[in-house]
Motif scaffolding. Structure first.
Motif, mmCIF file in Angstrom:
data_model
loop_
_atom_site.group_PDB
_atom_site.id
_atom_site.type_symbol
_atom_site.label_atom_id
_atom_site.label_comp_id
_atom_site.label_asym_id
_atom_site.label_seq_id
_atom_site.Cartn_x
_atom_site.Cartn_y
_atom_site.Cartn_z
ATOM 1 N N PRO A 138 79.571 2.556 22.717
ATOM 2 C CA PRO A 138 78.212 2.026 22.903
ATOM 3 C C PRO A 138 77.283 2.981 23.665
ATOM 4 O O PRO A 138 76.062 2.796 23.618
ATOM 5 C CB PRO A 138 78.420 0.751 23.725
ATOM 6 C CG PRO A 138 79.882 0.472 23.735
ATOM 7 C CD PRO A 138 80.566 1.775 23.478
ATOM 8 N N ASP A 154 83.864 -7.069 29.967
ATOM 9 C CA ASP A 154 85.061 -6.721 30.734
ATOM 10 C C ASP A 154 84.731 -5.586 31.687
ATOM 11 O O ASP A 154 83.693 -4.936 31.564
ATOM 12 C CB ASP A 154 86.227 -6.351 29.815
ATOM 13 C CG ASP A 154 85.923 -5.162 28.914
ATOM 14 O OD1 ASP A 154 84.757 -4.982 28.538
ATOM 15 O OD2 ASP A 154 86.848 -4.398 28.612
ATOM 16 N N ARG A 195 86.756 -2.590 34.513
ATOM 17 C CA ARG A 195 87.976 -2.021 35.090
ATOM 18 C C ARG A 195 87.965 -2.260 36.596
ATOM 19 O O ARG A 195 86.908 -2.416 37.227
ATOM 20 C CB ARG A 195 88.025 -0.515 34.816
ATOM 21 C CG ARG A 195 88.180 -0.134 33.340
ATOM 22 C CD ARG A 195 86.817 -0.061 32.638
ATOM 23 N NE ARG A 195 86.931 0.287 31.240
ATOM 24 C CZ ARG A 195 86.860 1.539 30.776
ATOM 25 N NH1 ARG A 195 86.672 2.526 31.614
ATOM 26 N NH2 ARG A 195 86.994 1.800 29.488
ATOM 27 N N ASN A 247 82.543 0.306 33.625
ATOM 28 C CA ASN A 247 81.652 -0.057 32.518
ATOM 29 C C ASN A 247 80.238 -0.346 33.038
ATOM 30 O O ASN A 247 79.237 -0.021 32.378
ATOM 31 C CB ASN A 247 82.175 -1.270 31.753
ATOM 32 C CG ASN A 247 83.384 -0.926 30.895
ATOM 33 O OD1 ASN A 247 83.532 0.224 30.449
ATOM 34 N ND2 ASN A 247 84.261 -1.879 30.675
ATOM 35 N N MET A 306 86.118 -1.698 19.627
ATOM 36 C CA MET A 306 87.509 -1.897 19.221
ATOM 37 C C MET A 306 88.319 -0.681 19.664
ATOM 38 O O MET A 306 87.976 0.457 19.332
ATOM 39 C CB MET A 306 87.636 -2.066 17.693
ATOM 40 C CG MET A 306 89.073 -2.339 17.261
ATOM 41 S SD MET A 306 89.250 -2.539 15.467
ATOM 42 C CE MET A 306 89.184 -0.826 14.959
ATOM 43 N N THR A 342 89.849 -5.667 21.873
ATOM 44 C CA THR A 342 88.407 -5.795 22.074
ATOM 45 C C THR A 342 88.163 -6.443 23.427
ATOM 46 O O THR A 342 89.037 -7.162 23.914
ATOM 47 C CB THR A 342 87.741 -6.598 20.935
ATOM 48 O OG1 THR A 342 86.314 -6.404 20.969
ATOM 49 C CG2 THR A 342 88.070 -8.080 21.027
ATOM 50 N N ARG A 402 92.120 -4.989 34.935
ATOM 51 C CA ARG A 402 90.744 -5.302 34.527
ATOM 52 C C ARG A 402 90.447 -6.779 34.711
ATOM 53 O O ARG A 402 91.321 -7.574 34.985
ATOM 54 C CB ARG A 402 90.567 -4.957 33.023
ATOM 55 C CG ARG A 402 90.719 -3.487 32.671
ATOM 56 C CD ARG A 402 91.282 -3.306 31.276
ATOM 57 N NE ARG A 402 91.309 -1.900 30.865
ATOM 58 C CZ ARG A 402 90.513 -1.385 29.920
ATOM 59 N NH1 ARG A 402 89.646 -2.134 29.313
ATOM 60 N NH2 ARG A 402 90.598 -0.102 29.577
ATOM 61 N N LYS A 432 89.739 5.149 13.728
ATOM 62 C CA LYS A 432 89.868 3.679 13.695
ATOM 63 C C LYS A 432 89.751 3.116 12.274
ATOM 64 O O LYS A 432 89.758 1.892 12.095
ATOM 65 C CB LYS A 432 88.811 3.054 14.606
ATOM 66 C CG LYS A 432 89.020 3.446 16.070
ATOM 67 C CD LYS A 432 87.959 2.903 16.967
ATOM 68 C CE LYS A 432 88.134 3.383 18.389
ATOM 69 N NZ LYS A 432 87.010 2.975 19.267
HETATM 70 C C1 6PG Z 1 86.775 -1.041 27.792
HETATM 71 C C2 6PG Z 1 86.076 -1.674 26.623
HETATM 72 C C3 6PG Z 1 86.966 -1.681 25.430
HETATM 73 C C4 6PG Z 1 86.345 -0.756 24.431
HETATM 74 C C5 6PG Z 1 87.340 -0.292 23.441
HETATM 75 C C6 6PG Z 1 86.743 0.793 22.553
HETATM 76 O O1 6PG Z 1 86.477 -1.411 28.931
HETATM 77 O O2 6PG Z 1 87.559 -0.120 27.526
HETATM 78 O O3 6PG Z 1 85.480 -2.834 26.847
HETATM 79 O O4 6PG Z 1 87.181 -2.916 24.817
HETATM 80 O O5 6PG Z 1 85.271 -1.417 23.789
HETATM 81 O O6 6PG Z 1 88.438 0.256 24.161
HETATM 82 O O7 6PG Z 1 86.462 1.864 23.381
HETATM 83 P P1 6PG Z 1 85.784 3.192 22.786
HETATM 84 O O8 6PG Z 1 84.446 2.768 22.283
HETATM 85 O O9 6PG Z 1 85.722 4.117 23.969
HETATM 86 O O10 6PG Z 1 86.685 3.679 21.682
#
Ligand code: 6PG
Length: 241
Positions: free
Chosen positions: A46, A70, A72, A82, A133, A139, A167, A190
């Protein structure tokens, strides 16, 4: 909500197209309801999307409340946070009132208490939930075969797996009650998982990203490259397979 709506864009266009998609959903929610409760996804995918979103004109940021799917177990200024990553790429650049930004305090020693406190902040239904993902199909921080996937009552729980930082994560009830889910996936790595999620049997325990099958799947061409029966604009559901 019905089956997923799949949007496939060239990899180079992905961040800007995704940003426009999100901006449109935010604007529509504010137009219909006067405000929008938005939950941001973590991870890397993102970040360029947030960067483009911050620069788009006309987003009613003063009417938007920010949550996180979510977080960490690190302090808010930690590079793996995040919250820190969303702040650097988006929240520090748009006019969301500070009191409308709800950080998940996953660094607190008592993560159970932190989960309960965050749950109390969540609205009954989020308007828009952005998700990613992982390469294992997770997710938010809902990992394959985790107990959190079976949660039907609690809406935020602490999770800790061997291979990842402890987390906090929202649970399936939060995703199921959301008015709109939007899953952002990019990259060839992916592609097989995306194909399995969209065209294979539904088994959320194995592929938690299938919790987003009722939402919009925003894919770049690389992530969509293993799809056989699903093209852009498809409304597909594994039960069709
Ligand atoms: C996290 C995210 C996690 C993330 C996926 C994809 O805190 O890691 O919320 O769900 O969306 O791991 O991560 P990438 O976009 O870095 O591949």
């Amino acid at each position: 909500m019905g089956p997923p709506r799949v949007i496939i864009v060239d990899s180079a266009e992905f961040p800007l197209r995704a940003a426009h998609c999100i901006a449109a959903a935010l604007g529509s929610a504010v137009e219909q309801r006067g405000n929008c409760m938005l939950a941001l996804a973590g991870g890397d995918t993102p970040l360029p999307v947030y960067d483009r979103l911050a620069a788009l004109p006309g987003v009613p940021w003063d009417r938007i409340t920010i949550y996180f799917t979510d977080e960490r177990a690190v302090p808010p200024q930690h590079p793996d946070s995040n919250y820190r990553r969303a702040t650097d790429s988006l929240l520090s650049r748009v006019a969301v009132p500070p009191e409308r930004i709800h950080r998940m305090e996953a660094e607190r020693p008592d993560r159970e208490r932190a989960a309960l406190d965050y749950e109390a902040l969540l609205p009954a239904a989020l308007d828009l939930v952005l998700l990613g993902m992982g390469s294992d199909g997770h997710t938010a921080s809902l990992f394959p075969h985790s107990a959190a996937l079976a949660e039907t009552r609690r809406r935020v729980v602490p999770v800790s797996g061997a291979s990842t930082l402890p987390r906090l994560t929202v649970t399936p009830p939060v995703l199921r009650s959301a008015k709109q889910l939007m899953l952002l996936v990019a990259g060839e790595a992916k592609a097989l998982l995306v194909a399995r999620a969209l065209e294979g049997p539904e088994d959320v325990a194995v592929l938690p990203a299938q919790l987003a099958l009722s939402g919009i799947w925003l894919l770049d061409r690389a992530a969509a490259s293993r799809l056989v029966r699903t093209g852009a604009g498809s409304s597909v559901h594994p039960s069709d397979s």
